[in-house]
Design a protein around this motif. Structure first.
Motif, short mmCIF file in Angstrom:
data_model
loop_
_atom_site.label_atom_id
_atom_site.label_comp_id
_atom_site.label_asym_id
_atom_site.label_seq_id
_atom_site.Cartn_x
_atom_site.Cartn_y
_atom_site.Cartn_z
N VAL A 205 0.87 -1.17 0.00
CA VAL A 205 0.00 0.00 0.00
C VAL A 205 0.90 1.22 0.00
N ARG A 206 0.71 2.10 -0.97
CA ARG A 206 1.48 3.33 -1.04
C ARG A 206 0.93 4.33 -0.02
N VAL A 207 1.84 4.99 0.67
CA VAL A 207 1.47 6.02 1.65
C VAL A 207 2.02 7.34 1.13
N LEU A 208 1.15 8.25 0.71
CA LEU A 208 1.57 9.48 0.06
C LEU A 208 1.35 10.68 0.98
N THR A 209 2.44 11.44 1.22
CA THR A 209 2.33 12.74 1.88
C THR A 209 2.44 13.80 0.78
N ALA A 210 2.52 15.07 1.16
CA ALA A 210 2.61 16.13 0.15
C ALA A 210 3.88 16.02 -0.67
N SER A 211 4.95 15.46 -0.10
CA SER A 211 6.23 15.46 -0.80
C SER A 211 6.94 14.11 -0.84
N HIS A 212 6.42 13.10 -0.15
CA HIS A 212 7.11 11.82 -0.10
C HIS A 212 6.16 10.65 -0.36
N GLU A 213 6.76 9.52 -0.71
CA GLU A 213 6.01 8.28 -0.88
C GLU A 213 6.67 7.19 -0.04
N PHE A 214 5.83 6.49 0.72
CA PHE A 214 6.29 5.39 1.56
C PHE A 214 5.49 4.14 1.20
N LEU A 215 5.93 3.01 1.70
CA LEU A 215 5.26 1.75 1.43
C LEU A 215 5.00 0.99 2.72
N ILE A 216 3.86 0.34 2.81
CA ILE A 216 3.56 -0.57 3.91
C ILE A 216 2.99 -1.85 3.32
N ARG A 217 3.06 -2.92 4.10
CA ARG A 217 2.53 -4.21 3.63
C ARG A 217 1.13 -4.51 4.15
N THR A 218 0.62 -3.68 5.04
CA THR A 218 -0.72 -3.90 5.58
C THR A 218 -1.77 -3.70 4.49
N PRO A 219 -2.60 -4.69 4.19
CA PRO A 219 -3.64 -4.52 3.17
C PRO A 219 -4.60 -3.39 3.54
N LEU A 220 -5.16 -2.76 2.53
CA LEU A 220 -6.03 -1.61 2.75
C LEU A 220 -7.23 -1.97 3.63
N LYS A 221 -7.79 -3.16 3.42
CA LYS A 221 -8.98 -3.53 4.20
C LYS A 221 -8.65 -3.74 5.67
N GLN A 222 -7.37 -4.07 5.98
CA GLN A 222 -6.97 -4.18 7.39
C GLN A 222 -6.59 -2.81 7.96
N LEU A 223 -6.15 -1.92 7.10
CA LEU A 223 -5.76 -0.58 7.54
C LEU A 223 -6.98 0.29 7.85
N LEU A 224 -8.03 0.15 7.08
CA LEU A 224 -9.20 1.02 7.21
C LEU A 224 -9.78 1.10 8.62
N PRO A 225 -9.97 -0.04 9.31
CA PRO A 225 -10.53 0.06 10.67
C PRO A 225 -9.63 0.79 11.66
N GLN A 226 -8.36 1.00 11.30
CA GLN A 226 -7.42 1.68 12.20
C GLN A 226 -7.36 3.19 11.93
N LEU A 227 -8.12 3.66 10.94
CA LEU A 227 -8.10 5.07 10.58
C LEU A 227 -9.35 5.77 11.11
N ASP A 228 -9.22 7.05 11.42
CA ASP A 228 -10.36 7.85 11.89
C ASP A 228 -11.33 8.03 10.72
N PRO A 229 -12.54 7.48 10.81
CA PRO A 229 -13.47 7.57 9.68
C PRO A 229 -13.97 8.98 9.39
N GLN A 230 -13.81 9.89 10.35
CA GLN A 230 -14.20 11.28 10.10
C GLN A 230 -13.17 12.00 9.25
N THR A 231 -11.94 11.48 9.25
CA THR A 231 -10.85 12.13 8.51
C THR A 231 -10.50 11.39 7.23
N PHE A 232 -10.45 10.07 7.29
CA PHE A 232 -10.04 9.28 6.14
C PHE A 232 -11.24 8.60 5.50
N TRP A 233 -11.47 8.93 4.23
CA TRP A 233 -12.60 8.38 3.49
C TRP A 233 -12.10 7.48 2.38
#
Length: 281
Positions: A205-233
């Protein structure tokens, strides 16, 4: 009168044949136009045959039923046929069944149970009969079907299902990620507020900030429950966006939405399933 049509996507051939046989008893008028064993084949066959009903096994090798449904929601040619009715096929699971029932989601249990299938058939017949042919109601009908698909995908794909004793985790504050330009030996702690969007890509999963790109191996469907649903859509089956990073929402000539983020040159497409999030904008 045209016979209703259906596609069955089930990787276990005996179960697929059993479902077809039970459907023949419960709904003799139904024409099963295609039977496939994986999500990718389901997408291709559905777009070719444009059936009225999709029976999708939730768990299949390769592309699963949830991913196939999300792809079809975007790719379906609405000018040729209405979005089909969706039924998930699943092995019995107490929490999954409870989630489906609470969300009024249609499902078929494996092995096929004739009584439960008849209830699903009755609901499908009513839904197909209620399709409004009038042009002025077409848009409302599409939105209603998309809302139903959203409920079904949410109930089928949620990690913490309604009634499950597992509590949702606290939202992430930092995320450990590898620099996309390195060999992966250096791990950086990226503040979650700096992340503009996440994008699923192959095994990462690519992790994009305003100026950098990072990578993680956590699948998106596992990452979603760990994100604030009011901020991350979630705005696409492969993309989750930080709403605070959205600069503009653009609608193209075809009516599709695209997002422009602050500090990023690329535009992000918004899936039909998630376009309702931006209606107020």
């Amino acid at each position: 009168m045209t016979r209703p049509t259906a596609l069955i996507a089930e990787d276990e051939q005996l179960l697929a044949q059993a479902l077809r046989a039970e459907l023949a008893q419960a709904w003799p008028e139904l024409d099963v136009v295609s039977m496939v064993g994986d999500g990718g084949s389901a997408v291709g066959a559905a777009l070719e045959r444009l059936p009225d009903v999709l029976f999708l096994d939730i768990r299949m090798p390769g592309q699963d039923g949830l991913s196939a449904a999300a792809e079809l929601a975007d790719s379906w040619p609405l000018e040729k046929a209405p979005l089909p009715q969706l039924v998930f096929v699943t092995a019995y699971d107490e929490y999954a069944v409870r989630a489906f029932e609470q969300q009024a989601v249609d499902y078929v249990l494996k092995p096929v149970q004739a009584e439960r299938l008849r209830k699903t058939v009755d609901r499908l017949k009513a839904a197909l009969a209620a399709r409004a042919p009038a042009r002025d109601s077409a848009s409302a009908a599409i939105e209603e079907t998309l809302a139903q698909w959203r409920r079904m995908l949410s109930a089928a794909g949620t990690g913490a299902l309604p009634g499950s004793p597992a509590a949702p985790p606290a939202p992430l504050k930092l995320i450990a990620a590898s620099d996309a330009g390195s060999a992966g030996s250096t791990v950086r702690m990226v503040p979650i507020d700096e992340v503009q969007y996440f994008e699923a890509a192959d095994k990462y999963v690519r992790v994009l900030t305003a100026s950098h790109e990072f990578l993680i191996r956590t699948p998106l469907k596992q990452l979603l429950p760990q994100l604030d649903p009011q901020t991350f859509w979630q705005v696409h089956r492969a993309v989750v966006v930080n709403t605070h990073a959205i600069e503009t929402v653009h609608r193209d000539e075809a009516g599709k939405l695209h997002l422009q983020l602050r500090g990023r040159a690329e535009r992000l497409a918004v899936s039909r399933l998630f376009a309702h999030l931006f209606r107020a904008m």
